[in-house]
Design an enzyme around this catalytic site. Sequence first.
Site, PDB file in Angstrom:
ATOM      1  N   GLY A 112       0.842  -1.198   0.000  1.00  0.00           N
ATOM      2  CA  GLY A 112       0.000   0.000   0.000  1.00  0.00           C
ATOM      3  C   GLY A 112       0.870   1.238   0.000  1.00  0.00           C
ATOM      4  O   GLY A 112       2.092   1.146   0.078  1.00  0.00           O
ATOM      5  N   GLY A 160       2.732   3.569   1.470  1.00  0.00           N
ATOM      6  CA  GLY A 160       3.341   3.767   2.790  1.00  0.00           C
ATOM      7  C   GLY A 160       3.988   5.125   2.950  1.00  0.00           C
ATOM      8  O   GLY A 160       4.305   5.543   4.056  1.00  0.00           O
ATOM      9  N   ARG A 161       4.212   5.773   1.832  1.00  0.00           N
ATOM     10  CA  ARG A 161       4.823   7.118   1.907  1.00  0.00           C
ATOM     11  C   ARG A 161       4.229   8.010   0.834  1.00  0.00           C
ATOM     12  O   ARG A 161       4.864   8.958   0.392  1.00  0.00           O
ATOM     13  CB  ARG A 161       6.324   7.017   1.727  1.00  0.00           C
ATOM     14  CG  ARG A 161       6.642   6.334   0.423  1.00  0.00           C
ATOM     15  CD  ARG A 161       8.040   6.363   0.005  1.00  0.00           C
ATOM     16  NE  ARG A 161       8.175   5.221  -0.904  1.00  0.00           N
ATOM     17  CZ  ARG A 161       9.195   4.959  -1.654  1.00  0.00           C
ATOM     18  NH1 ARG A 161      10.222   5.731  -1.594  1.00  0.00           N
ATOM     19  NH2 ARG A 161       9.216   3.926  -2.436  1.00  0.00           N
ATOM     20  N   LYS A 171       4.452  11.997  -3.076  1.00  0.00           N
ATOM     21  CA  LYS A 171       5.277  10.870  -2.627  1.00  0.00           C
ATOM     22  C   LYS A 171       6.282  11.393  -1.613  1.00  0.00           C
ATOM     23  O   LYS A 171       7.044  12.317  -1.913  1.00  0.00           O
ATOM     24  CB  LYS A 171       5.993  10.284  -3.853  1.00  0.00           C
ATOM     25  CG  LYS A 171       6.442   8.862  -3.700  1.00  0.00           C
ATOM     26  CD  LYS A 171       6.870   8.303  -5.050  1.00  0.00           C
ATOM     27  CE  LYS A 171       7.696   7.044  -4.887  1.00  0.00           C
ATOM     28  NZ  LYS A 171       8.163   6.540  -6.190  1.00  0.00           N
ATOM     29  N   ARG A 207       3.665  13.167  -8.183  1.00  0.00           N
ATOM     30  CA  ARG A 207       3.592  12.245  -9.319  1.00  0.00           C
ATOM     31  C   ARG A 207       2.221  12.334  -9.973  1.00  0.00           C
ATOM     32  O   ARG A 207       1.199  12.406  -9.296  1.00  0.00           O
ATOM     33  CB  ARG A 207       3.833  10.823  -8.802  1.00  0.00           C
ATOM     34  CG  ARG A 207       3.664   9.749  -9.861  1.00  0.00           C
ATOM     35  CD  ARG A 207       4.388   8.487  -9.489  1.00  0.00           C
ATOM     36  NE  ARG A 207       3.752   7.751  -8.416  1.00  0.00           N
ATOM     37  CZ  ARG A 207       4.268   6.633  -7.871  1.00  0.00           C
ATOM     38  NH1 ARG A 207       5.420   6.164  -8.292  1.00  0.00           N
ATOM     39  NH2 ARG A 207       3.637   6.010  -6.901  1.00  0.00           N
ATOM     40  N   ASP A 241       3.662  -5.129  -7.600  1.00  0.00           N
ATOM     41  CA  ASP A 241       3.091  -3.869  -7.123  1.00  0.00           C
ATOM     42  C   ASP A 241       3.674  -2.674  -7.880  1.00  0.00           C
ATOM     43  O   ASP A 241       3.208  -1.554  -7.704  1.00  0.00           O
ATOM     44  CB  ASP A 241       3.324  -3.694  -5.616  1.00  0.00           C
ATOM     45  CG  ASP A 241       4.779  -3.819  -5.233  1.00  0.00           C
ATOM     46  OD1 ASP A 241       5.395  -4.855  -5.565  1.00  0.00           O
ATOM     47  OD2 ASP A 241       5.326  -2.886  -4.621  1.00  0.00           O
ATOM     48  N   ASN A 242       4.676  -2.927  -8.709  1.00  0.00           N
ATOM     49  CA  ASN A 242       5.270  -1.852  -9.506  1.00  0.00           C
ATOM     50  C   ASN A 242       4.941  -2.013 -10.979  1.00  0.00           C
ATOM     51  O   ASN A 242       5.644  -1.486 -11.836  1.00  0.00           O
ATOM     52  CB  ASN A 242       6.789  -1.814  -9.304  1.00  0.00           C
ATOM     53  CG  ASN A 242       7.159  -1.397  -7.889  1.00  0.00           C
ATOM     54  OD1 ASN A 242       6.362  -0.770  -7.192  1.00  0.00           O
ATOM     55  ND2 ASN A 242       8.355  -1.744  -7.462  1.00  0.00           N
ATOM     56  N   ASP A 244       7.247   3.755 -10.633  1.00  0.00           N
ATOM     57  CA  ASP A 244       8.193   3.487  -9.550  1.00  0.00           C
ATOM     58  C   ASP A 244       9.641   3.444 -10.011  1.00  0.00           C
ATOM     59  O   ASP A 244      10.226   2.385 -10.239  1.00  0.00           O
ATOM     60  CB  ASP A 244       7.807   2.216  -8.775  1.00  0.00           C
ATOM     61  CG  ASP A 244       6.811   2.553  -7.676  1.00  0.00           C
ATOM     62  OD1 ASP A 244       6.361   3.716  -7.620  1.00  0.00           O
ATOM     63  OD2 ASP A 244       6.485   1.674  -6.863  1.00  0.00           O
TER      64      ASP A 244
END
Length: 480
Positions: free
Chosen positions: A87, A89-90, A110, A173, A245-246, A255
Amino acid sequence: MTAHFPFDNSYATLPERFFTRQSPVPVATPKLIAVNTALSDRLGLTLPSDEAALAALFAGNDLPEGAAPLAQVYAGHQFGGWSPQLGDGRAVMLGEVIAPDGARFDIQLKGAGQTPYSRMGDGRAWLGPVLREYIISEAMAALGIPTTRALAAVETGEVVLREGRMPGAIFTRVASSHIRVGTFQYFAARNDTDALQSLLDHTIARHYPEAEGPSGLLGAVIVAQAKLIAAWMGVGFIHGVMNTDNMTLSGETIDYGPCAFMDIYHPEMVFSSIDQFGRYAYANQPQIAAWNLAQLATALLPLMPDRDAAIEDFTEAVNGFAARFDTEWHRVLRAKLGLETEEDGDAALAFDLLNRMAQGGADFTQTFRALSSDTPQDAGKVFAAPVAFDPWLVEYHARLGRESRTDADRITGMRAVNPALIPRNHRVEEAIQAAVSGDYAPFHRLNSALADPFTDHPEIEDLQRAPTEGERVKQTFCGT
Ligand code: AMP
Ligand code: MG
């Protein structure tokens, strides 16, 4: 002027288990590094004119009216190992905007602070990865490769602890969406068929309105990813961390962590410090994409009424990726060699050149750029030992003899696909080092040069040049 973003937040209307509503955590003293006004215009944003207001906006200290900030949840296979919950996270998504041409874009900060998905992380980013992503994602866009974009970068005025005390920064982003293979995996792993169905409908409406059902979506993503990976490989790009996830459903590159453009060509090239076994090496990227697409297919299975039949269909679809990729890759290679017509031996001719480049230690970008001229023999000068190149040139001349385009037209075409300039690792590192010491001139110079990668500009010869052995950057690090 106050900020105005034409928000239309559709992800925020999905069920609550898709995300956590989360505002960016304000930072101490935001300072503007860069704002991409061309992109802001393309999105139809109205931005404040004074720098302090821009910095507060892109730091998340001031939210534009209509924002619905949230952190998205997803899962993923990282280096092949399953992580049931990742998820943002940052990162915090501010919302989606509708550009004047009707296109929908996510706007995400981000490095915006901790979220429920931060696990052990601090939710922050340091200046290095922020500038890397800014430079490389904008370079990719200028090269014509589908990618997320850089809207802004700010310093936070706070210290981030990494190997040392690093200056904190936040990256804005822009993406056509942040839906990942891992987003589907998250709900599939929980047998949450209702959520999967909502995600499927949302993704199809957003990216592939012509696609029908799970198999239509899978087919469309297979095509988009085959094109994307071929485009990466055509400019010598190595993503470095192709975890599920990327990988986006949209087919955009996402990413920019330990990614890199190769200087010297080698199919097994790896830069990422954490990729010990070369899983994400240059030439492995198509196989990894297929592996990730198999995970997407698996995640779509719960939506299929006849599971056994679906397994058979999806297996065939995913197995079709290899041929699809080959078609796209051969197309890219023919364009790089300036071949307008198609002959059976074309791919072999291209692979022969690549093999010789690997053996001869030839710079990828410079070899193809030198070929894109009326003195293609100059490409031999890029090889440590030109003898390795000369026999290939004889074959190439023979092949060009069977083309009907004029040399001038062929060269124009080749110069539009073989860049003169790429974001070379040592120049990116140099720009980051200078910025850490407070000098942003190299960052701005590199960015503006990369906006026009297909034209020779004598004043940036230093940025085009391949690194000397002493300058070469051999390892890159994750964007945390
Ligand atoms: P990445 O390797 O950048 O794709 O990130 C993998 C996961 O780690 C994602 O869920 C990120 O949100 C999370 N992550 C990375 N860096 C941080 C950080 N500094 N704080 C919190 N979470 C992070
Ligand atoms: Mg990621």
